[in-house]
Design a protein around this motif. Structure first.
Motif, mmCIF file in Angstrom:
data_model
loop_
_atom_site.group_PDB
_atom_site.id
_atom_site.type_symbol
_atom_site.label_atom_id
_atom_site.label_comp_id
_atom_site.label_asym_id
_atom_site.label_seq_id
_atom_site.Cartn_x
_atom_site.Cartn_y
_atom_site.Cartn_z
ATOM 1 N N MET A 3 0.827 -1.196 0.000
ATOM 2 C CA MET A 3 0.000 0.000 0.000
ATOM 3 C C MET A 3 0.872 1.261 0.000
ATOM 4 O O MET A 3 0.594 2.196 -0.722
ATOM 5 N N GLY A 4 1.945 1.262 0.788
ATOM 6 C CA GLY A 4 2.825 2.424 0.854
ATOM 7 C C GLY A 4 3.483 2.718 -0.481
ATOM 8 O O GLY A 4 3.640 3.870 -0.864
ATOM 9 N N THR A 5 3.876 1.666 -1.191
ATOM 10 C CA THR A 5 4.498 1.846 -2.501
ATOM 11 C C THR A 5 3.515 2.468 -3.483
ATOM 12 O O THR A 5 3.861 3.368 -4.238
ATOM 13 N N LEU A 6 2.293 2.001 -3.448
ATOM 14 C CA LEU A 6 1.269 2.557 -4.333
ATOM 15 C C LEU A 6 1.022 4.027 -4.013
ATOM 16 O O LEU A 6 0.950 4.862 -4.914
ATOM 17 N N LYS A 7 0.933 4.352 -2.738
ATOM 18 C CA LYS A 7 0.741 5.755 -2.358
ATOM 19 C C LYS A 7 1.944 6.601 -2.767
ATOM 20 O O LYS A 7 1.802 7.759 -3.138
ATOM 21 N N ALA A 8 3.127 6.013 -2.688
ATOM 22 C CA ALA A 8 4.338 6.757 -3.044
ATOM 23 C C ALA A 8 4.342 7.157 -4.517
ATOM 24 O O ALA A 8 4.708 8.279 -4.858
ATOM 25 N N ILE A 9 3.928 6.256 -5.382
ATOM 26 C CA ILE A 9 3.971 6.564 -6.817
ATOM 27 C C ILE A 9 2.690 7.235 -7.295
ATOM 28 O O ILE A 9 2.662 7.847 -8.357
ATOM 29 N N ALA A 10 1.614 7.150 -6.512
ATOM 30 C CA ALA A 10 0.328 7.732 -6.920
ATOM 31 C C ALA A 10 0.270 9.220 -6.601
ATOM 32 O O ALA A 10 -0.781 9.750 -6.266
#
Length: 184
Positions: free
Chosen positions: A1-8
């Motif tokens: 989830m953190g990775t997705l938020k980072a790139i989103a």
């Protein structure tokens, strides 16, 4: 989830795309491409690195103060099944997908607005088409896999030719394929 938020994040996604195209770059080079302050770009690059999306690259100059960055993998893959059981994560996935569509559309609009500068050869080669197919989910999955494999084949061949010195006439090319069900 953190990775997705980072790139989103709109700027981070633009930086990731620019870095992916460049292969390696400094914060200064990327800041110039996205028209933002170097300090802001450096901050967002560090965030992308914290989540394993990019990593430091070998220095390309004698200036030891410059930090060089490169993508940490061959791309980002976000699949629906990764988020199916968590509605809050599914919302982040949807937000990311919408951001991708917006940035891809902007990239294409930029081409359309400046296509006169590309000349007839590139304009004849560029495409804009839509096909409506009648498929099952399994057939759509197979079609997507085959199209991606074909695109990768062309990319591998182009990169190999470029590495061998065949750089004449080569440009970055965006290929956006969408395959999704709809009802009228």
């Amino acid at each position: 989830m953190g990775t997705l938020k980072a790139i989103a994040h709109p700027l981070r996604l633009r930086l990731y795309r620019s870095l992916f195209v460049a292969g390696v770059a400094t914060a200064s080079q990327l800041a110039e491409q996205v028209d933002e302050a170097v300090s802001l770009v450096s901050y967002h690059l560090r965030k992308l690195a914290e989540h394993g999306l990019i990593e430091e690259a070998e220095p390309r100059s004698a200036d030891g103060r410059e930090r060089w960055w490169q993508p940490a993998s061959e791309g980002v893959s976000v699949r629906d099944e990764d988020f199916r059981d968590a509605p809050e994560q599914a919302a982040a996935h949807t937000a990311f997908a919408r951001l991708l569509v917006d940035q891809r559309s902007e990239l294409y609009r930029t081409y359309l607005d400046g296509r006169h500068a590309w000349g007839p050869e590139w304009n004849r080669a560029a495409s804009d088409s839509e096909t409506t197919l009648r498929l099952t989910a399994a057939e759509l999955k197979r079609l997507n896999e085959e199209l991606l494999a074909l695109a990768k084949k062309y990319d591998d061949e182009g990169r190999a030719a470029e590495a061998a010195g065949d750089t004449e006439g080569r440009e970055n090319v965006a290929l956006h394929l969408y395959g999704f069900p709809f009802r009228t």
